[in-house]
Design a protein around this motif. Sequence first.
Motif, PDB file in Angstrom:
ATOM      1  N   SER A 124       0.838  -1.201   0.000  1.00 17.52           N
ATOM      2  CA  SER A 124       0.000   0.000   0.000  1.00 17.52           C
ATOM      3  C   SER A 124       0.870   1.247   0.000  1.00 17.52           C
ATOM      4  N   TYR A 125       0.316   2.318  -0.603  1.00 17.67           N
ATOM      5  CA  TYR A 125       0.940   3.645  -0.537  1.00 17.67           C
ATOM      6  C   TYR A 125       0.061   4.525   0.341  1.00 17.67           C
ATOM      7  N   LEU A 126       0.672   5.307   1.230  1.00 16.50           N
ATOM      8  CA  LEU A 126      -0.078   6.213   2.092  1.00 16.50           C
ATOM      9  C   LEU A 126      -0.013   7.628   1.535  1.00 16.50           C
ATOM     10  N   GLY A 127      -1.172   8.135   1.132  1.00 16.16           N
ATOM     11  CA  GLY A 127      -1.264   9.493   0.612  1.00 16.16           C
ATOM     12  C   GLY A 127      -2.266  10.320   1.400  1.00 16.16           C
ATOM     13  N   SER A 128      -2.413  11.579   1.042  1.00 18.51           N
ATOM     14  CA  SER A 128      -3.318  12.497   1.740  1.00 18.51           C
ATOM     15  C   SER A 128      -4.752  11.973   1.709  1.00 18.51           C
ATOM     16  N   SER A 129      -5.401  11.976   2.860  1.00 16.92           N
ATOM     17  CA  SER A 129      -6.766  11.455   2.954  1.00 16.92           C
ATOM     18  C   SER A 129      -7.796  12.552   2.714  1.00 16.92           C
ATOM     19  N   PHE A 130      -8.765  12.254   1.857  1.00 12.42           N
ATOM     20  CA  PHE A 130      -9.861  13.188   1.585  1.00 12.42           C
ATOM     21  C   PHE A 130     -10.896  13.167   2.706  1.00 12.42           C
ATOM     22  N   ALA A 131     -10.855  12.169   3.574  1.00 13.71           N
ATOM     23  CA  ALA A 131     -11.851  12.058   4.641  1.00 13.71           C
ATOM     24  C   ALA A 131     -11.741  13.220   5.626  1.00 13.71           C
ATOM     25  N   PHE A 132     -10.578  13.878   5.674  1.00 21.11           N
ATOM     26  CA  PHE A 132     -10.382  14.974   6.622  1.00 21.11           C
ATOM     27  C   PHE A 132     -10.873  16.315   6.086  1.00 21.11           C
ATOM     28  N   ILE A 133     -11.173  16.414   4.801  1.00 13.98           N
ATOM     29  CA  ILE A 133     -11.441  17.714   4.196  1.00 13.98           C
ATOM     30  C   ILE A 133     -12.638  18.405   4.843  1.00 13.98           C
ATOM     31  N   GLY A 134     -13.774  17.693   4.941  1.00  7.27           N
ATOM     32  CA  GLY A 134     -14.971  18.290   5.519  1.00  7.27           C
ATOM     33  C   GLY A 134     -14.768  18.768   6.945  1.00  7.27           C
ATOM     34  N   PRO A 135     -14.308  17.892   7.855  1.00  8.03           N
ATOM     35  CA  PRO A 135     -14.079  18.342   9.236  1.00  8.03           C
ATOM     36  C   PRO A 135     -13.049  19.461   9.363  1.00  8.03           C
ATOM     37  N   VAL A 136     -11.977  19.402   8.564  1.00 16.02           N
ATOM     38  CA  VAL A 136     -10.945  20.443   8.651  1.00 16.02           C
ATOM     39  C   VAL A 136     -11.507  21.790   8.212  1.00 16.02           C
ATOM     40  N   ILE A 137     -12.270  21.799   7.119  1.00 16.67           N
ATOM     41  CA  ILE A 137     -12.884  23.050   6.646  1.00 16.67           C
ATOM     42  C   ILE A 137     -13.850  23.589   7.700  1.00 16.67           C
ATOM     43  N   ALA A 138     -14.611  22.685   8.326  1.00 14.67           N
ATOM     44  CA  ALA A 138     -15.566  23.113   9.348  1.00 14.67           C
ATOM     45  C   ALA A 138     -14.857  23.697  10.567  1.00 14.67           C
ATOM     46  N   VAL A 139     -13.756  23.084  10.971  1.00 13.87           N
ATOM     47  CA  VAL A 139     -13.023  23.525  12.166  1.00 13.87           C
ATOM     48  C   VAL A 139     -12.307  24.850  11.921  1.00 13.87           C
ATOM     49  N   THR A 140     -11.732  25.001  10.735  1.00 10.86           N
ATOM     50  CA  THR A 140     -10.879  26.165  10.464  1.00 10.86           C
ATOM     51  C   THR A 140     -11.580  27.303   9.732  1.00 10.86           C
ATOM     52  N   ALA A 141     -12.811  27.053   9.255  1.00 10.84           N
ATOM     53  CA  ALA A 141     -13.535  28.048   8.447  1.00 10.84           C
ATOM     54  C   ALA A 141     -12.697  28.485   7.250  1.00 10.84           C
ATOM     55  N   TYR A 142     -12.040  27.521   6.623  1.00 12.58           N
ATOM     56  CA  TYR A 142     -11.150  27.803   5.493  1.00 12.58           C
ATOM     57  C   TYR A 142     -11.961  28.281   4.290  1.00 12.58           C
ATOM     58  N   ALA A 143     -11.473  29.354   3.640  1.00 14.42           N
ATOM     59  CA  ALA A 143     -12.206  29.984   2.544  1.00 14.42           C
ATOM     60  C   ALA A 143     -12.061  29.256   1.220  1.00 14.42           C
ATOM     61  N   GLY A 144     -11.081  28.362   1.105  1.00 18.87           N
ATOM     62  CA  GLY A 144     -10.954  27.571  -0.116  1.00 18.87           C
ATOM     63  C   GLY A 144      -9.801  27.959  -1.012  1.00 18.87           C
ATOM     64  N   ALA A 145      -9.020  28.973  -0.658  1.00 23.04           N
ATOM     65  CA  ALA A 145      -7.870  29.371  -1.475  1.00 23.04           C
ATOM     66  C   ALA A 145      -6.767  29.906  -0.579  1.00 23.04           C
ATOM     67  N   GLY A 146      -5.501  29.602  -0.942  1.00 22.31           N
ATOM     68  CA  GLY A 146      -4.365  30.096  -0.181  1.00 22.31           C
ATOM     69  C   GLY A 146      -4.082  29.278   1.065  1.00 22.31           C
ATOM     70  N   PHE A 147      -3.245  29.829   1.925  1.00 17.50           N
ATOM     71  CA  PHE A 147      -2.820  29.128   3.142  1.00 17.50           C
ATOM     72  C   PHE A 147      -3.917  29.182   4.197  1.00 17.50           C
ATOM     73  N   ASN A 148      -4.088  28.105   4.927  1.00 14.13           N
ATOM     74  CA  ASN A 148      -5.095  28.029   5.987  1.00 14.13           C
ATOM     75  C   ASN A 148      -4.530  28.659   7.266  1.00 14.13           C
ATOM     76  N   ASP A 149      -5.079  29.799   7.664  1.00 11.37           N
ATOM     77  CA  ASP A 149      -4.551  30.525   8.824  1.00 11.37           C
ATOM     78  C   ASP A 149      -4.797  29.790  10.140  1.00 11.37           C
ATOM     79  N   ASN A 150      -5.785  28.900  10.168  1.00 11.53           N
ATOM     80  CA  ASN A 150      -6.093  28.142  11.380  1.00 11.53           C
ATOM     81  C   ASN A 150      -5.586  26.705  11.287  1.00 11.53           C
ATOM     82  N   LEU A 151      -4.498  26.530  10.556  1.00 12.53           N
ATOM     83  CA  LEU A 151      -3.958  25.192  10.297  1.00 12.53           C
ATOM     84  C   LEU A 151      -3.602  24.449  11.582  1.00 12.53           C
TER      85      LEU A 151
END
Length: 486
Positions: A124-151
């Motif tokens: 197996s190869y371990l790559g970035s998981s898409f399962a985190f996208i929804g919760p991370v966006i919800a937690v950080t209020a990420y706008a969708g472009a550029g660096f995430n200030d609440n990383l």
Amino acid sequence: MSSPTEYPSSSQKSAQDKPAQNALEAAGIDPAAMGQPLHSDFDNGRWFPTWRPYKGDLDRDPVGINEYLPPSKSVLLGVQHTFAMFGATVLAPLLMGFDPNLAILMSGICTVMFFMITGGRMPSYLGSSFAFIGPVIAVTAYAGAGFNDNLSVALGGIMACGIVYALIGLLVMKTGTGWIERLMPPIVTGAIVMIIGLNLAPVTIQGVSTNQFDAWMATLTVLLISGVAVFTRGMLRRLLLLVGLILSYVAYFVMTNVLGFGTAIDFSGVAAASWFGLPTIHTPSFEMSAIILIAPVAFILVAENLGHFKAVEGMTKARVTPYMGRAFFADGLATTFSAGFGGTGVTTYAENIGVMAVTKVYSTTIFVVAGLVAILLGLSPKFGAIIQTIPAALLGGASIVVFGLIAIAGAKIWIDNHIDFSKNSNLIIAAVTVIMGTGNFSLHLGGFDLGGIGTATLAAIVLNVLFNKSSDKTADKNADTSAAAK
């Protein structure tokens, strides 16, 4: 010449496999519970299998998990796996505002870690998981472009998720895999995988609908990726995301930098970046609200990887299921390690499983090579700067395809496992889970938000436990009634 990975039939078995059987029993693994025939090189009772050089015909014979190829062939096949995972591993951090260069570096390190912890038994190869996208966006209020200030807040939650996942792995190593397969049968895993894609659909569409130029470029990206997927063959098809994004990037450059439509691509960062250097490391911070929201992703990863490992076992005809606990533990530990330095959570990749299905090369040593190649790419800031120039509209178009494919993958789990939707229990589990996840229905525990994916996952597991228990009681009652009638 017969394939070196061919296992003997039960009538051909002899005393050569007796030591392996004794070793497995001493290690607490029941050989009778394994679905595949005993193979003394692979099931040797030691941490690593007995490695053998491959002596078959590559045009005809598969390469076994515990076989290795000459260095030249291993490098080529390893690079191929790196390219196969590349599109998705870069896309996921960009959608969350993470550093894609660091994500590539961490994916390589984590893949090598996975090889060591699983004893080279799980290709197996371990790559970035898409399962985190929804919760991370919800937690950080990420706008969708550029660096995430609440990383940093997201990183703390991902680390907690990795720890939970690793603990599940230790539990599976101790108790076996039967309970987890009963807890999350295909009806549950299919629904969970489906909502990962559907939950993100509204955010994706909104992100590419800010103006008509971006909307049309996102549509062009969808068409180009889809065209590569449908009209190409072989390795090119496996690189549908990467090739589609490159083609749409060229089209966007012509439309903006040459013809003057839309916002031009800025290459100043690429010129200033050095060829070699370490990516910027980011430290996590721990907030309970973020941990509560992101940690349940561990159960999504379990459901996702359970399907992947079953697919690997079916392809390789080797006993990988008894080592599933190691794989869960390794993935959880790798996720914690990656987030500790600012990287994304990681998971086994279906893209690379697809490459194995095509090439019939299952050797885990190939994935070590792929991991080392990814590490070299991750150590190039100029490479990361090029990735940062990808316009948001193109990423949005790629997201439409990726999230749609994830949703359909959930339906495929149902189809492959012949889920009977004439049963009301299956209908209710699927219906409630999908609508909760798609509509982002969220429950609160105290002051904490479970999120749409977390709530839907919990609902699917609870409903399955309740309905299965009810079904078992009904079956027992019917059996008693039938026996009394006789």
